[in-house]
Design an enzyme around this catalytic site. Structure first.
Site, PDB file in Angstrom:
ATOM      1  N   CYS A   3      22.136  32.211  27.745  1.00 25.02           N
ATOM      2  CA  CYS A   3      23.060  32.377  27.197  1.00 25.02           C
ATOM      3  C   CYS A   3      23.723  30.926  26.343  1.00 25.02           C
ATOM      4  O   CYS A   3      23.754  30.530  25.014  1.00 25.02           O
ATOM      5  CB  CYS A   3      24.006  33.353  27.214  1.00 25.02           C
ATOM      6  SG  CYS A   3      23.417  35.323  27.274  1.00 25.02           S
TER       7      CYS A   3
ATOM      8  N   ASP B 178      30.365  34.237  27.430  1.00 24.96           N
ATOM      9  CA  ASP B 178      29.696  35.422  28.509  1.00 24.96           C
ATOM     10  C   ASP B 178      30.854  34.647  29.962  1.00 24.96           C
ATOM     11  O   ASP B 178      29.471  34.938  30.491  1.00 24.96           O
ATOM     12  CB  ASP B 178      27.951  34.841  28.839  1.00 24.96           C
ATOM     13  CG  ASP B 178      27.372  35.987  27.401  1.00 24.96           C
ATOM     14  OD1 ASP B 178      28.308  36.201  26.668  1.00 24.96           O
ATOM     15  OD2 ASP B 178      26.646  36.168  28.082  1.00 24.96           O
TER      16      ASP B 178
ATOM     17  N   LYS C  10      27.505  40.659  21.558  1.00 22.59           N
ATOM     18  CA  LYS C  10      25.922  40.580  21.420  1.00 22.59           C
ATOM     19  C   LYS C  10      25.162  41.818  22.381  1.00 22.59           C
ATOM     20  O   LYS C  10      25.430  41.984  23.535  1.00 22.59           O
ATOM     21  CB  LYS C  10      25.435  39.626  21.627  1.00 22.59           C
ATOM     22  CG  LYS C  10      25.925  38.586  22.446  1.00 22.59           C
ATOM     23  CD  LYS C  10      25.579  37.007  22.882  1.00 22.59           C
ATOM     24  CE  LYS C  10      25.884  36.630  23.966  1.00 22.59           C
ATOM     25  NZ  LYS C  10      25.335  37.219  25.193  1.00 22.59           N
TER      26      LYS C  10
END
Ligand code: VGL
Ligand code: ZN
Length: 208
Positions: free
Chosen positions: A155, A12, A110
């Site tokens: 994450c 990310d 995701k």
């Protein structure tokens, strides 16, 4: 050079998580040169991208009277509410322009289901719905996972935890991550990783 059974998961590193972004992680941009450098030592790199539809359930704006960083109960458990971020196709959802990993083999998106968040690259927040990454790594005979990116306490940690739970030898490279750290989330994430056997290391101690 890391062996062919290792993968680096770059989590990310997207504009919305960098300073000035919708859900800025402080100092998030500082890790980019190190991540680029580490990636050059891996044959296998997977990049993840948080990728939400507008009106996503993790957004505070989707819950009347709620504010970002409050926690509410959803059908799959507690959910921290966030500012709107990483909306599919937006500039904020794009990978950071400084990321320089042309040999990355997979970009995994995701968090695309409107009613379920997904911090982990392996399973959505219900901890039941797979993204397919476990099968991808198994089929490629990869059994060692290294995790870097944003954010350490969400994450990165959830990805590392799921990797470990599926039997991967799992290492998170701490100085190549930065945390959000809301309501003790960083200490809690580190405690869980330590308990389940995710190695937490500094990049200088790695021999790749
Ligand atoms: C993340 C909060 C919400 C992350 C993603 O990448 O750690 N955190 N969505
Ligand atoms: Zn998100």
């Amino acid at each position: 050079m890391a062996e062919s059974n290792s993968v680096l998961i770059v989590t990310d590193i997207q504009n919305d998580f960098l300073p000035g972004g919708a859900l800025a992680v402080s100092d998030g941009d500082a890790i980019i040169p190190l991540v680029n450098e580490l990636a050059r030592s891996f044959q296998n790199v997977v990049i993840t991208q948080d990728w939400h539809p507008a009106g996503h359930i993790s957004f505070a704006s989707s819950h009347a009277g709620r504010n970002p960083f409050e926690t509410i109960g959803l059908r799959y458990g507690p959910q921290v509410l966030w500012p709107d971020h990483c909306i599919q196709g937006s500039a904020g959802a794009a990978l950071a322009s400084g990321l320089d990993i042309p040999h990355a083999q997979m970009i995994l998106r995701k968090g695309y289901h409107a009613h379920t968040d997904s911090y982990s690259a392996f399973f959505e927040a219900d901890r039941k719905t797979p993204t397919g990454l476990t099968g991808y790594l198994f089929e490629r005979s990869i059994d060692r996972v290294f995790v870097v990116g944003l954010a350490t306490d969400f994450c990165v940690s959830w990805t590392a935890q799921d990797a470990r739970a599926h039997g991967f030898e799992t290492t998170m490279i701490e100085d190549a991550c930065r945390a959000i750290d809301t309501e003790g989330s960083l200490a809690a994430a580190n405690a869980i990783m330590d308990r389940i056997g995710v190695r937490r290391v500094h990049s200088t101690t790695l021999s790749l």
